[in-house]
Design a protein around this motif. Structure first.
Motif, PDB file in Angstrom:
ATOM      1  N   ARG A 112       0.829  -1.217   0.000  1.00 47.55           N
ATOM      2  CA  ARG A 112       0.000   0.000   0.000  1.00 47.55           C
ATOM      3  C   ARG A 112       0.860   1.264   0.000  1.00 47.55           C
ATOM      4  O   ARG A 112       0.466   2.285  -0.548  1.00 47.55           O
TER       5      ARG A 112
ATOM      6  N   ALA B 203       1.913   1.692  -3.433  1.00 43.08           N
ATOM      7  CA  ALA B 203       0.750   2.069  -4.236  1.00 43.08           C
ATOM      8  C   ALA B 203       0.284   3.486  -3.920  1.00 43.08           C
ATOM      9  O   ALA B 203      -0.733   3.941  -4.435  1.00 43.08           O
ATOM     10  N   ASP B 204       1.010   4.167  -3.023  1.00 46.39           N
ATOM     11  CA  ASP B 204       0.676   5.532  -2.630  1.00 46.39           C
ATOM     12  C   ASP B 204      -0.682   5.617  -1.918  1.00 46.39           C
ATOM     13  O   ASP B 204      -1.364   6.631  -1.969  1.00 46.39           O
ATOM     14  N   LEU B 205      -1.079   4.525  -1.280  1.00 49.93           N
ATOM     15  CA  LEU B 205      -2.329   4.538  -0.519  1.00 49.93           C
ATOM     16  C   LEU B 205      -2.044   4.725   0.971  1.00 49.93           C
ATOM     17  O   LEU B 205      -2.960   4.861   1.782  1.00 49.93           O
TER      18      LEU B 205
ATOM     19  N   GLN C 238       2.604   3.033 -10.932  1.00 50.90           N
ATOM     20  CA  GLN C 238       2.233   1.684 -10.510  1.00 50.90           C
ATOM     21  C   GLN C 238       0.739   1.469 -10.664  1.00 50.90           C
ATOM     22  O   GLN C 238      -0.033   2.421 -10.626  1.00 50.90           O
ATOM     23  N   SER C 239       0.345   0.215 -10.830  1.00 51.19           N
ATOM     24  CA  SER C 239      -1.079  -0.137 -10.812  1.00 51.19           C
ATOM     25  C   SER C 239      -1.225  -1.360  -9.935  1.00 51.19           C
ATOM     26  O   SER C 239      -0.373  -2.234  -9.926  1.00 51.19           O
ATOM     27  N   MET C 240      -2.326  -1.390  -9.227  1.00 54.54           N
ATOM     28  CA  MET C 240      -2.537  -2.466  -8.277  1.00 54.54           C
ATOM     29  C   MET C 240      -3.625  -3.400  -8.808  1.00 54.54           C
ATOM     30  O   MET C 240      -4.623  -2.949  -9.362  1.00 54.54           O
ATOM     31  N   VAL C 241      -3.398  -4.683  -8.626  1.00 54.51           N
ATOM     32  CA  VAL C 241      -4.468  -5.658  -8.876  1.00 54.51           C
ATOM     33  C   VAL C 241      -5.100  -5.930  -7.516  1.00 54.51           C
ATOM     34  O   VAL C 241      -4.454  -6.473  -6.630  1.00 54.51           O
TER      35      VAL C 241
ATOM     36  N   ALA D 251      -5.079  -3.725 -14.807  1.00 52.72           N
ATOM     37  CA  ALA D 251      -3.737  -3.306 -14.414  1.00 52.72           C
ATOM     38  C   ALA D 251      -2.781  -3.323 -15.615  1.00 52.72           C
ATOM     39  O   ALA D 251      -2.037  -2.368 -15.839  1.00 52.72           O
TER      40      ALA D 251
ATOM     41  N   ASN E 156      -3.298  -0.573 -18.209  1.00 52.09           N
ATOM     42  CA  ASN E 156      -2.854   0.743 -17.752  1.00 52.09           C
ATOM     43  C   ASN E 156      -1.365   0.957 -18.047  1.00 52.09           C
ATOM     44  O   ASN E 156      -0.881   2.070 -17.974  1.00 52.09           O
TER      45      ASN E 156
ATOM     46  N   ASP F  64      -9.874   3.138  -2.840  1.00 53.40           N
ATOM     47  CA  ASP F  64      -8.451   2.843  -3.062  1.00 53.40           C
ATOM     48  C   ASP F  64      -8.188   2.691  -4.554  1.00 53.40           C
ATOM     49  O   ASP F  64      -7.209   3.206  -5.079  1.00 53.40           O
TER      50      ASP F  64
ATOM     51  N   LYS G  78      -8.210   5.974  -6.339  1.00 43.93           N
ATOM     52  CA  LYS G  78      -6.998   6.734  -6.034  1.00 43.93           C
ATOM     53  C   LYS G  78      -5.800   6.127  -6.759  1.00 43.93           C
ATOM     54  O   LYS G  78      -5.014   6.823  -7.394  1.00 43.93           O
ATOM     55  N   ASN G  79      -5.696   4.795  -6.674  1.00 45.03           N
ATOM     56  CA  ASN G  79      -4.561   4.106  -7.289  1.00 45.03           C
ATOM     57  C   ASN G  79      -4.515   4.322  -8.798  1.00 45.03           C
ATOM     58  O   ASN G  79      -3.438   4.400  -9.391  1.00 45.03           O
ATOM     59  N   TYR G  80      -5.682   4.414  -9.415  1.00 45.31           N
ATOM     60  CA  TYR G  80      -5.706   4.582 -10.870  1.00 45.31           C
ATOM     61  C   TYR G  80      -5.838   6.048 -11.271  1.00 45.31           C
ATOM     62  O   TYR G  80      -6.178   6.369 -12.407  1.00 45.31           O
TER      63      TYR G  80
END
Ligand SMILES: Nc1ncnc2c1ncn2[C@@H]1O[C@H](COP(=O)(O)OP(=O)(O)OP(=O)(O)O)[C@@H](O)[C@H]1O
Ligand SMILES: [Mg+2]
Lengths: 259, 268
Positions: free
Chosen positions: A54, A57-59, A79-82, A149, A152, B171, B174-176
């Protein structure tokens, strides 16, 4: 393989502080991940795997230390998160879900359609493009997350137990599909899993984490040749040995955190 | 053992049985209001129910035709529907806007929530005398009364709808890299819709409950006025015509809203 460092993590520490109590989720993590490397993060529950992901992922913001992701192209997202199955947005069609990142980046319609179509096709979702996720099976939903993901086209991919909720057969199928797509793009991937088999099948390198405070305590190189298939991995005696090593590590960590 | 039977035939027979059962259920749903009316008719005609207080449905129907023929009824219906729609919209629109703001911005929520909670328990009808002084005895006072009653379930459900969105979707947005406009249009608004529409449905029911009461006081037309003046003159058949009209419109509106809901929420 190129030996450039893609993700450079330095002295990363994360402390959660609540009502006068603090939990050190990550303690001074220093780590390099190479460009194009597939790295799995394995460790006992609560050791800070999700926290690390996280932060990348910048969260979540680190409490101390930092990280850097090397950029290759200016217009690429970092970055992209699944996400897990729940991450599929139920009120968007499969197509809109896959196109989500591209739409958010306001790319030209033509580009959005091209890339979306490409990954819909790749993941076998084309026939479901205009359906809503409620009509999809768990495995199909997870394909949506993966297609989104990859479409992107980020510098790195982050995956937090994407297959945890799937049954074993579906898991095998999706793991192999993921490897195929990955082989095409050679993206740098950081992947969290609790499944040792999964880690051995997917990774170039497995990072073992210790229980609280979370640290990287050991790493294992998986040298098995690619492309890999589950049967070959299962039959490989070196892999069998590594399986036991990871298993022992996890058991020791659980013991230690209890004792 | 029935192993010599064709399995498809066995299942087809099962399926037919299930179909029969489904049809039976539909029949029950359709026949229940008819059964009620028949029972009422019989009990009233045989004077088991006092026909002075419970005139038989056929008599009410006759009164309905007479009132309708004179054109008087249509005026009342028109006036009431106008007030219901006006009040409904005047309650729903600010309810949705303020509810969304409350759900999206926690400072706004923390400031507005206590005010909403404190005012909500006060029945708008209790304020009717003041509303009449402020807005007169015309349509406006009824519209305002209804709007005041409709507003609360809508604002509360809309805010709750936004708050109930799975954090994983935030989330993801934000993430995308979603900006606030995209976040609102693609996540917050559609995500809040199911609960918001429940609130609007509730608001619709409240609008009908309120119109009757609002028209009983300080009014010279409308279905509520018809009910109230008929009651005072002990014209109970006329009164029942009014009551049944309200029941009819309530049923009709909730069917329409349900249909709309199903259309909008196809993804559910
Ligand atoms: N938002 C938060 N507030 C307080 N504590 C948190 C928060 N998020 C995580 N933690 C704590 O930080 C530690 C690490 O959590 P994290 O979710 O990263 O573990 P994990 O390795 O992903 O575990 P699992 O394998 O169960 O998913 C845990 O002790 C957890 O309770
Ligand atoms: Mg986790």
């Amino acid at each position: 393989m190129k030996e450039d460092v893609k993700i450079r993590i330095r002295n990363l520490t994360k402390v959660f502080y609540q009502k006068g109590e603090s939990v050190t989720a990550l303690d001074n993590v220093t780590l390099d991940i190479l460009d194009g490397e597939f790295v799995c993060l394995v460790g006992p529950s609560g050791c800070g795997k999700t926290t690390l992901l996280r932060i990348l992922a910048d969260l979540e913001q680190p409490s101390a230390g930092g990280y850097e992701i090397a950029t290759e192209k200016e217009d690429r997202p970092l970055q992209s998160m699944v996400f897990q199955e729940r991450g599929v947005i139920p009120w968007l069609t499969v197509r809109d879900n896959v196109a989500f990142g591209l739409e958010m980046r306001k790319l030209p319609k033509k580009v959005v359609k091209e890339r979306t179509d490409y990954y819909l096709e790749k993941t076998g979702l084309m026939a479901f493009a205009d359906r809503f996720p409620k009509e999809l099976s768990g495995g199909m939903k997870q394909r949506v997350g993966i297609a989104r993901a990859f479409a992107n086209d980020p510098e790195i991919l982050l995956m937090d137990e994407p297959f945890a909720a799937l049954d074993e057969q579906n898991k095998f199928i999706l793991q192999e599909e993921l490897l195929q797509i990955w082989a095409e793009t050679r993206k740098t991937v950081l992947f969290i899993t609790h499944s040792i088999d999964e880690a051995l099948l997917l990774s170039d390198r497995i990072l073992l984490m210790s229980a609280q405070p979370g640290r990287i305590s050991e790493e294992i190189r998986v040298a098995a040749p690619r492309p890999r298939a589950m049967e070959a991995i299962r039959a490989d005696p070196d892999i069998a040995e590594q399986f036991v090593r990871v298993l022992k590590h996890l058991q020791d960590e659980v013991q230690r955190s209890r004792g | 053992m029935a192993s010599d039977h064709n399995p498809v035939a066995v299942e087809r027979a099962e399926w037919k049985k299930r179909q029969m059962k489904e049809r039976m259920k539909q029949l029950l749903t359709v026949s229940s209001p008819i059964f009620m009316l028949l029972l009422w008719e019989v009990l009233s005609r045989t004077a088991v129910l006092d026909p002075r207080f419970f005139p038989p449905p056929t008599a009410i129907l006759e009164t309905f035709w007479n009132l309708a023929a004179s054109g008087e009824l249509l005026t009342h219906i028109g006036v009431s529907l106008y007030r219901i729609f006006g009040g409904f919209l005047l309650g729903v629109i600010p309810g949705v806007i303020i509810g969304l703001l409350m759900g999206l911005y926690s400072p706004i929520r923390h400031f507005v929530q206590p005010i909403v909670m404190a005012i909500m328990p006060i029945p708008t009808l209790a304020l009717l005398p003041i509303i009449i002084i402020l807005f007169g005895i015309g349509d406006l006072s009824k519209v305002v009364t209804i709007a005041g009653s409709v507003f609360f379930p809508v604002v509360i459900n809309t805010a709750a709808g936004v708050m109930n969105i799975d954090p994983i979707h935030m989330d993801l947005a934000k993430n995308y890299g979603a900006d606030s406009k995209d976040y609102f249009l693609k996540i917050a608004f559609p995500g809040a819709l199911p609960v918001m529409l429940e609130g609007i449905q509730m608001g619709q029911a409240i609008a009908l409950l309120t119109i009757v009461a609002a028209e009983m006081m300080g009014s010279v037309s409308g279905i509520g006025f018809l009910i109230w003046t008929s009651y005072k003159a002990f014209l109970l058949q006329e009164m029942y015509v009014g009551l049944i009209l309200i029941s009819f419109f309530g049923y009709l509106f909730s069917l329409l809203l349900r249909g709309l809901q199903r259309k909008i929420l196809r993804w559910r």
